[in-house]
Scaffold this motif. Structure first.
Motif, PDB file in Angstrom:
ATOM      1  N   ALA A 101     -58.254  -0.067  28.228  1.00 39.37           N
ATOM      2  CA  ALA A 101     -58.133  -1.550  28.547  1.00 39.37           C
ATOM      3  C   ALA A 101     -56.960  -2.023  28.864  1.00 39.37           C
ATOM      4  CB  ALA A 101     -58.719  -2.201  27.198  1.00 39.37           C
ATOM      5  N   ALA A 102     -55.826  -1.533  28.133  1.00 31.64           N
ATOM      6  CA  ALA A 102     -54.487  -2.082  28.620  1.00 31.64           C
ATOM      7  C   ALA A 102     -53.979  -1.479  30.060  1.00 31.64           C
ATOM      8  CB  ALA A 102     -53.504  -1.514  27.514  1.00 31.64           C
ATOM      9  N   LEU A 103     -54.568  -0.330  30.233  1.00 35.47           N
ATOM     10  CA  LEU A 103     -54.087   0.280  31.712  1.00 35.47           C
ATOM     11  C   LEU A 103     -54.948  -0.463  32.838  1.00 35.47           C
ATOM     12  CD1 LEU A 103     -54.527   4.116  31.058  1.00 35.47           C
ATOM     13  CD2 LEU A 103     -52.486   2.783  31.886  1.00 35.47           C
ATOM     14  N   LEU A 104     -56.390  -1.230  32.374  1.00 33.51           N
ATOM     15  CA  LEU A 104     -56.870  -1.881  33.381  1.00 33.51           C
ATOM     16  C   LEU A 104     -56.694  -3.430  33.527  1.00 33.51           C
ATOM     17  CD1 LEU A 104     -60.404  -0.121  32.760  1.00 33.51           C
ATOM     18  CD2 LEU A 104     -58.992   0.023  34.966  1.00 33.51           C
ATOM     19  N   GLY A 105     -55.678  -3.877  32.457  1.00 31.02           N
ATOM     20  CA  GLY A 105     -55.436  -5.154  32.223  1.00 31.02           C
ATOM     21  C   GLY A 105     -56.422  -5.949  31.684  1.00 31.02           C
ATOM     22  N   ILE A 106     -57.342  -5.395  30.935  1.00 29.72           N
ATOM     23  CA  ILE A 106     -58.435  -6.347  30.512  1.00 29.72           C
ATOM     24  C   ILE A 106     -58.572  -6.123  28.864  1.00 29.72           C
ATOM     25  CG2 ILE A 106     -59.477  -6.150  32.565  1.00 29.72           C
ATOM     26  CD1 ILE A 106     -61.580  -3.944  31.219  1.00 29.72           C
ATOM     27  N   PRO A 107     -59.190  -6.991  28.187  1.00 35.83           N
ATOM     28  CA  PRO A 107     -59.343  -6.860  26.671  1.00 35.83           C
ATOM     29  C   PRO A 107     -60.350  -5.803  26.324  1.00 35.83           C
ATOM     30  CG  PRO A 107     -60.418  -8.664  27.552  1.00 35.83           C
ATOM     31  CD  PRO A 107     -59.642  -8.249  28.749  1.00 35.83           C
ATOM     32  N   PRO A 108     -59.972  -5.070  25.318  1.00 35.83           N
ATOM     33  CA  PRO A 108     -61.171  -3.825  24.976  1.00 35.83           C
ATOM     34  C   PRO A 108     -62.778  -4.318  25.106  1.00 35.83           C
ATOM     35  CG  PRO A 108     -59.173  -4.223  23.379  1.00 35.83           C
ATOM     36  CD  PRO A 108     -59.200  -5.231  24.444  1.00 35.83           C
ATOM     37  N   ALA A 109     -62.912  -5.660  24.738  1.00 38.29           N
ATOM     38  CA  ALA A 109     -64.252  -6.440  24.809  1.00 38.29           C
ATOM     39  C   ALA A 109     -64.819  -6.162  26.141  1.00 38.29           C
ATOM     40  CB  ALA A 109     -64.344  -7.789  24.508  1.00 38.29           C
ATOM     41  N   GLY A 110     -63.865  -6.288  27.266  1.00 42.18           N
ATOM     42  CA  GLY A 110     -64.305  -6.096  28.742  1.00 42.18           C
ATOM     43  C   GLY A 110     -64.737  -4.582  29.312  1.00 42.18           C
TER      44      GLY A 110
ATOM     45  N   VAL B 272     -73.937 -10.099  28.652  1.00 39.56           N
ATOM     46  CA  VAL B 272     -74.612 -10.957  29.524  1.00 39.56           C
ATOM     47  C   VAL B 272     -73.644 -12.043  30.081  1.00 39.56           C
ATOM     48  CG1 VAL B 272     -76.275 -12.741  29.892  1.00 39.56           C
ATOM     49  CG2 VAL B 272     -76.946 -10.742  28.457  1.00 39.56           C
ATOM     50  N   GLY B 273     -73.738 -12.008  31.278  1.00 38.43           N
ATOM     51  CA  GLY B 273     -72.870 -13.030  32.262  1.00 38.43           C
ATOM     52  C   GLY B 273     -71.383 -12.561  32.556  1.00 38.43           C
ATOM     53  N   ALA B 274     -70.831 -11.423  32.064  1.00 38.77           N
ATOM     54  CA  ALA B 274     -69.520 -10.962  32.264  1.00 38.77           C
ATOM     55  C   ALA B 274     -69.547  -9.786  33.418  1.00 38.77           C
ATOM     56  CB  ALA B 274     -69.282 -10.184  30.853  1.00 38.77           C
ATOM     57  N   ARG B 275     -68.550  -9.877  33.950  1.00 38.85           N
ATOM     58  CA  ARG B 275     -68.064  -8.682  34.817  1.00 38.85           C
ATOM     59  C   ARG B 275     -67.601  -7.429  33.734  1.00 38.85           C
ATOM     60  NH1 ARG B 275     -68.261  -6.876  39.727  1.00 38.85           N
ATOM     61  NH2 ARG B 275     -66.448  -5.493  40.572  1.00 38.85           N
ATOM     62  N   ILE B 276     -67.871  -6.360  33.906  1.00 40.06           N
ATOM     63  CA  ILE B 276     -67.623  -5.469  32.928  1.00 40.06           C
ATOM     64  C   ILE B 276     -67.075  -4.159  33.404  1.00 40.06           C
ATOM     65  CG2 ILE B 276     -69.103  -6.261  30.963  1.00 40.06           C
ATOM     66  CD1 ILE B 276     -70.960  -4.043  31.975  1.00 40.06           C
ATOM     67  N   ALA B 277     -66.114  -3.306  32.648  1.00 35.12           N
ATOM     68  CA  ALA B 277     -65.728  -1.993  33.064  1.00 35.12           C
ATOM     69  C   ALA B 277     -66.489  -1.149  32.130  1.00 35.12           C
ATOM     70  CB  ALA B 277     -64.412  -2.121  32.895  1.00 35.12           C
TER      71      ALA B 277
ATOM     72  N   PHE C  88     -66.546  -1.083  37.827  1.00 38.69           N
ATOM     73  CA  PHE C  88     -66.521  -2.381  37.490  1.00 38.69           C
ATOM     74  C   PHE C  88     -67.853  -2.910  37.893  1.00 38.69           C
ATOM     75  CE2 PHE C  88     -62.171  -1.533  36.868  1.00 38.69           C
ATOM     76  CZ  PHE C  88     -61.934  -2.523  35.661  1.00 38.69           C
ATOM     77  N   VAL C  89     -68.717  -3.807  37.424  1.00 46.13           N
ATOM     78  CA  VAL C  89     -70.069  -4.296  37.578  1.00 46.13           C
ATOM     79  C   VAL C  89     -70.486  -5.504  37.056  1.00 46.13           C
ATOM     80  CG1 VAL C  89     -71.401  -2.909  36.202  1.00 46.13           C
ATOM     81  CG2 VAL C  89     -72.332  -3.498  38.117  1.00 46.13           C
ATOM     82  N   GLY C  90     -71.043  -6.423  37.606  1.00 45.72           N
ATOM     83  CA  GLY C  90     -71.459  -7.529  36.929  1.00 45.72           C
ATOM     84  C   GLY C  90     -72.552  -7.197  35.774  1.00 45.72           C
ATOM     85  N   ALA C  91     -72.587  -7.359  34.762  1.00 43.41           N
ATOM     86  CA  ALA C  91     -73.447  -7.078  33.586  1.00 43.41           C
ATOM     87  C   ALA C  91     -74.932  -7.378  33.962  1.00 43.41           C
ATOM     88  CB  ALA C  91     -73.023  -7.452  32.203  1.00 43.41           C
ATOM     89  N   ASP C  92     -75.132  -8.592  34.494  1.00 43.39           N
ATOM     90  CA  ASP C  92     -76.370  -9.243  34.762  1.00 43.39           C
ATOM     91  C   ASP C  92     -77.177  -8.466  35.869  1.00 43.39           C
ATOM     92  OD1 ASP C  92     -75.709 -11.182  33.012  1.00 43.39           O
ATOM     93  OD2 ASP C  92     -75.731 -12.765  34.336  1.00 43.39           O
ATOM     94  N   ASP C  93     -76.457  -7.835  36.742  1.00 38.02           N
ATOM     95  CA  ASP C  93     -76.862  -7.076  37.961  1.00 38.02           C
ATOM     96  C   ASP C  93     -77.254  -5.702  37.431  1.00 38.02           C
ATOM     97  OD1 ASP C  93     -76.156  -8.987  39.794  1.00 38.02           O
ATOM     98  OD2 ASP C  93     -74.067  -8.207  40.135  1.00 38.02           O
TER      99      ASP C  93
END
Length: 139
Positions: free
Chosen positions: A16-25, A101-106, A117-122
């Motif tokens: 998460a730190a390497l990607l610059g996103i929170p762990p929840a992402g 739901v509704g998030a862009r996730i890694a 990386f993908v839209g969770a809804d997709d």
């Protein structure tokens, strides 16, 4: 979908730190074995853990378990830490935690050192995933 190369990470928090996103992402894709030797994918935010009672209730079974690494590889074609429903050798059912739901996730991208990386809804729509509360806080 976007696949990004990144340095190897020793933990989800490090990735998460390497990607610059929170762990929840980062969404963990866990392959879960049923007692009849079939499997399913559970998608859980990185800052949470599977709630076994909740997942068993949604799936409608009394017993679920994480398979050993060799069985996980045989069931999906991916090593642990790289497992993702996309491109799996078998189209196992997908159960997604409602928090994505509704998030862009890694998530894992099938190989170490890469993130998808993908839209969770997709992703949910593409796999006909069952969306439910299947996670709990990490204790």
């Amino acid at each position: 979908m976007e696949i990004r190369e990144r340095p190897a990470a020793n933990s989800l928090n490090e990735a998460a730190a390497l990607l610059g996103i929170p762990p929840a992402g980062i969404v963990k894709t866990l392959v879960v074995k049923r007692s009849d030797d079939t499997y399913l994918f559970a998608l859980v935010p990185g800052d949470r853990a599977i709630s076994w009672p909740k997942l068993r209730a949604v799936v409608g079974v009394n017993k679920l378990q994480l398979p050993d690494p060799a069985r996980a590889l045989a069931a999906t074609g991916y090593e642990r830490g790289t497992i993702v429903p996309v491109g799996s050798t078998t189209d196992w059912p997908v159960f997604a935690d409602e928090r994505i739901v509704g998030a862009r996730i890694a998530m894992g991208a099938g190989a170490h050192g890469y993130s998808l990386f993908v839209g969770a809804d997709d992703l949910i729509a593409a796999y006909g995933a069952t969306v439910a509360d299947i996670s709990q806080e990490i204790s």
